[in-house]
Design a protein around this motif. Structure first.
Motif, short mmCIF file in Angstrom:
data_model
loop_
_atom_site.label_atom_id
_atom_site.label_comp_id
_atom_site.label_asym_id
_atom_site.label_seq_id
_atom_site.Cartn_x
_atom_site.Cartn_y
_atom_site.Cartn_z
N GLU A 1 -14.49 9.38 1.15
CA GLU A 1 -13.54 8.35 0.32
C GLU A 1 -14.07 8.18 -1.11
O GLU A 1 -15.28 7.88 -1.30
CB GLU A 1 -13.51 7.06 0.88
CG GLU A 1 -12.97 7.04 2.39
CD GLU A 1 -13.07 5.73 3.09
OE1 GLU A 1 -13.72 4.79 2.44
OE2 GLU A 1 -13.46 5.89 4.28
N THR B 1 -4.36 7.16 -1.85
CA THR B 1 -3.82 5.68 -1.53
C THR B 1 -3.96 4.57 -2.64
O THR B 1 -4.93 4.75 -3.33
CB THR B 1 -4.39 5.24 -0.23
OG1 THR B 1 -3.67 3.99 0.35
CG2 THR B 1 -5.73 5.09 -0.59
N LYS C 1 -3.39 0.56 -3.81
CA LYS C 1 -2.75 -0.86 -3.13
C LYS C 1 -2.49 -1.78 -4.56
O LYS C 1 -2.89 -1.65 -5.65
CB LYS C 1 -4.01 -1.53 -2.49
CG LYS C 1 -4.46 -0.70 -1.31
CD LYS C 1 -5.78 -1.42 -0.62
CE LYS C 1 -6.35 -0.44 0.41
NZ LYS C 1 -7.54 -1.16 1.04
N GLY D 1 -10.56 2.30 10.87
CA GLY D 1 -10.08 1.96 9.56
C GLY D 1 -10.75 3.13 8.70
O GLY D 1 -10.23 3.13 7.30
N ASP E 1 0.62 5.53 0.40
CA ASP E 1 -0.37 6.57 0.86
C ASP E 1 0.38 7.70 1.14
O ASP E 1 1.53 7.80 1.75
CB ASP E 1 -1.15 6.16 2.05
CG ASP E 1 -2.40 7.02 2.55
OD1 ASP E 1 -3.26 6.72 2.66
OD2 ASP E 1 -1.71 8.15 3.07
N ALA F 1 0.45 7.87 5.26
CA ALA F 1 -0.26 6.84 6.11
C ALA F 1 -1.35 7.51 7.11
O ALA F 1 -1.47 7.21 8.10
CB ALA F 1 0.91 6.09 7.08
N GLU G 1 0.83 -1.26 -0.11
CA GLU G 1 -0.07 0.25 0.03
C GLU G 1 0.92 1.26 0.03
O GLU G 1 1.91 1.27 0.66
CB GLU G 1 -0.82 -0.31 1.35
CG GLU G 1 -1.82 -1.00 1.32
CD GLU G 1 -2.62 -1.22 2.59
OE1 GLU G 1 -3.74 -1.47 2.63
OE2 GLU G 1 -2.10 -1.03 3.65
N THR H 1 -4.31 4.80 4.68
CA THR H 1 -3.63 3.12 4.78
C THR H 1 -2.37 3.19 5.09
O THR H 1 -1.70 4.60 5.14
CB THR H 1 -3.91 2.33 3.76
OG1 THR H 1 -3.42 3.23 2.59
CG2 THR H 1 -5.50 2.21 3.34
#
Length: 381
Positions: free
Chosen positions: A321, A378, A380, A132, A33, A53, A31, A56
């Motif tokens: 988000e 972010t 992934k 989260g 971020d 961070a 990940e 994530t």
């Protein structure tokens, strides 16, 4: 999460054993971020910075498994944490500071893993909390490890199979001190239950950092002025944390509620930090999935510290988000924190006015209030 799978050479190539007897794979994942962050007050000054961070972690890792037959697998995980804006290692400069373990797993019997690992409360309780949505939604100073600030070295962890929605974990970190089994030890247990839209979890961890300079199997916590000895003076003592959480999902809404009690007990008493400091934290949050690509969330956290010092912290956070794809997300977070009372100086020898603190981000404010605004991305893999 979509990840790149790298199939390793079967052991049969090296040993001559037929390949069908041993299938193995290794997965590379990670990940990345980064965010633009603004704080209205950090040590009596406003701050504008790039800060990773915030949604994530910045990490990459390797995890693998090998079928051993009879329903058993050999498993491992090596996970590195890094600072995206400087390229330096996190977790005290460790190459694999986030995870480094190996073990055996069985669908019917569970798994046993050994090495450097997250404790059971992080595995089972934290997923039911607002952490989260980013560290702005977590406990000020991460006094209860809700944002998994510390991990456990030299640990043995058992994870049970899931029995009708029930799962539990047990962990023990061996201090490895000659003549003393309990010195520098860490012990933890947690249980989680899911039935339909409702999930419940509870856990406990006891970490003893009684070695030279606060050495123990659990990492020390040095986030900001909320927790005792956040400066250069090491914390020598123990931390005991009890944590419970619940989550309910109904349609596009997800509701979380949690409570924790964390007790920091000094073994070396200082002028001000001379007895156990207790942190009681309650928090709730709500997420609304407007569409498959867009979510909004809001949370409130209340924490009260008591003991040699006494303070209250109120934090409100709101986030959005937007999912550009399954792997890439844009996010925005704004938060406000208000503190009242006293906390400890960095050396633990005096009491000072508590400053507003947004989760475990950056440093505390030089005034009772702190505002943070974060815009980030972010990705992934």
């Amino acid at each position: 999460m979509r990840r790149l799978a790298i199939v390793s050479l079967p052991l049969a190539v090296l040993s001559g054993i037929p390949a069908a007897q041993a299938q193995s794979s290794v997965t590379l994942y990670g990940e990345i971020d980064n965010a633009f962050a603004y704080y209205n007050n950090v040590g009596h000054h406003s701050l504008v910075a790039l800060q990773g961070a915030d949604f994530t972690a910045n990490q990459w890792g390797l995890k693998g498994k090998e079928d051993l037959g009879g329903g058993f697998q050999a498993i491992f995980n090596l996970e590195n944490g890094f600072d995206i804006n400087t390229g330096t290692l996190r977790q005290g400069g460790r190459e694999f500071g986030k995870n480094a373990w190996v073990g055996l797993a069985s669908k019917s019997l569970g798994s046993v893993t050994i090495g450097r690992q997250l404790d059971p409360t992080v595995d089972l309780v934290q997923p039911l909390t607002a952490d989260g949505y980013g560290p702005a939604f977590t406990t000020p100073g991460d006094a209860d490890n809700n944002d998994n600030t510390f991990r456990v070295d030299n640990s043995i962890k058992y994870t049970s199979p899931t029995y009708g929605g029930l799962q539990y974990e047990l962990m023990y970190g061996l201090g490895g001190v000659p003549g003393s089994v309990s010195s520098q030890e860490t012990s933890s247990a947690a249980v989680a239950y899911t039935r339909g839209p409702l999930s419940l979890a509870a856990g406990y961890i006891f970490a003893k950092n009684d070695g030279v300079a606060g050495v123990g199997t659990a990492d020390l916590t040095h986030n900001n002025s909320v927790t005792p000895l956040f400066g250069s003076v090491p914390f020598i003592g123990s931390r005991s944390i009890a944590h419970v959480a619940a989550q309910y999902v109904i349609g596009p809404f997800t509701v979380n509620i949690r409570y924790s009690n964390a007790q920091w007990k000094p073994y070396v008493k200082l002028a001000a930090f001379n007895r156990t400091e207790t942190f009681n934290t309650g928090a709730t949050s709500l997420e609304y999935l407007i569409s498959p690509a867009f979510a909004v969330n809001a949370g409130y956290t209340y924490m009260r510290s008591s003991g040699a010092s006494s303070a209250t912290y109120h934090t409100v956070a709101v986030g959005t988000e937007y999912f550009l794809s399954k792997r890439t997300t844009l996010y925005a977070i704004s938060a406000y924190s208000h503190a009242r009372g006293t906390t400890f100086s960095s050396d633990g020898n005096s009491l000072v006015a508590a400053g507003g603190t947004v989760g475990d981000l950056e440093s505390s404010s030089g005034t009772p209030n702190q505002v943070a605004v974060i815009l980030g991305i972010t990705h992934k893999f």
